[in-house]
Design a protein around this motif. Structure first.
Motif, PDB file in Angstrom:
ATOM      1  N   ASP A  35       0.857  -1.185   0.000  1.00  0.00           N
ATOM      2  CA  ASP A  35       0.000   0.000   0.000  1.00  0.00           C
ATOM      3  C   ASP A  35       0.890   1.232   0.000  1.00  0.00           C
ATOM      4  OD1 ASP A  35      -1.837   2.025   0.333  1.00  0.00           O
ATOM      5  OD2 ASP A  35      -2.372   1.479   2.388  1.00  0.00           O
ATOM      6  N   LEU A  36       1.125   1.811  -1.161  1.00  0.00           N
ATOM      7  CA  LEU A  36       2.035   2.952  -1.287  1.00  0.00           C
ATOM      8  C   LEU A  36       1.401   4.291  -0.926  1.00  0.00           C
ATOM      9  CD1 LEU A  36       3.997   2.057  -4.537  1.00  0.00           C
ATOM     10  CD2 LEU A  36       4.767   1.879  -2.170  1.00  0.00           C
ATOM     11  N   THR A  37       0.093   4.322  -0.702  1.00  0.00           N
ATOM     12  CA  THR A  37      -0.600   5.592  -0.460  1.00  0.00           C
ATOM     13  C   THR A  37       0.046   6.428   0.646  1.00  0.00           C
ATOM     14  OG1 THR A  37      -2.651   4.621  -1.259  1.00  0.00           O
ATOM     15  CG2 THR A  37      -2.839   6.638   0.031  1.00  0.00           C
ATOM     16  N   PRO A  38       0.300   5.876   1.843  1.00  0.00           N
ATOM     17  CA  PRO A  38       0.894   6.735   2.879  1.00  0.00           C
ATOM     18  C   PRO A  38       2.314   7.181   2.540  1.00  0.00           C
ATOM     19  CG  PRO A  38       0.749   4.463   3.652  1.00  0.00           C
ATOM     20  CD  PRO A  38       0.016   4.529   2.344  1.00  0.00           C
ATOM     21  N   TYR A  39       3.036   6.351   1.823  1.00  0.00           N
ATOM     22  CA  TYR A  39       4.402   6.703   1.450  1.00  0.00           C
ATOM     23  C   TYR A  39       4.430   7.812   0.405  1.00  0.00           C
ATOM     24  CZ  TYR A  39       5.252   2.280   3.803  1.00  0.00           C
ATOM     25  OH  TYR A  39       5.286   1.265   4.723  1.00  0.00           O
TER      26      TYR A  39
END
Length: 150
Positions: A35-39
């Motif tokens: 899940d790359l969203t927070p990064y």
């Protein structure tokens, strides 16, 4: 060994950086490379802050290392700037190659270039190999660090 480039990270580099952050026993517990969203959100904040320098080491167009250098202004030490090195990671294929030394040397040189009077970092107590590495590069374990998870 082929040419190495140390350059500012781009959004395109984020998946490779996150994969390296997750590729150790501590990172495997706290990172979610699926899940790359927070990064990507964090990368946006880092990119907008002129005191943050997220860099990657690239060899043959492949990200093989990373670190974050933060420049902190302060009043102590006669108003000295200091830098903090964070999130140093080397791709598993490159460990032991001297790449970690090159990245830390880059961070020290960049800190000098920015007129910092002190470079500091923290390392988890369990990373005894990393402690020896940092001591070999001239760092001293002069302070005790504390963290509070929120």
């Amino acid at each position: 060994m082929t040419e190495l480039e140390i350059r500012p990270a781009t959004e395109k580099d984020v998946p490779a950086i996150v994969a390296m952050l997750a590729d150790d026993p501590l990172g495997a517990q706290r990172e979610t490379p699926g899940d790359l969203t927070p990064y990507l959100s964090a990368f946006e904040h880092l990119s907008a802050d002129p005191h943050q320098h997220l860099v990657v080491a690239v060899r043959e167009e492949r990200v093989v290392g990373t670190l974050q250098l933060t420049i902190i202004p302060g009043l102590s030490r006669r108003g000295a700037l200091r830098s903090v090195i964070e999130a140093v990671r080397i791709h598993a294929d490159e460990r032991g190659s001297g790449l970690g030394t090159r990245l830390i040397e880059w961070a020290i040189a960049e800190s000098r270039r920015r007129n910092c009077h002190l470079v500091q970092l923290t390392s988890d107590k369990s990373r005894t190999d990393a402690h020896r590495f940092y001591e070999r590069l001239g760092f001293t374990a002069s302070h005790v660090g504390f963290k509070l998870s929120l």
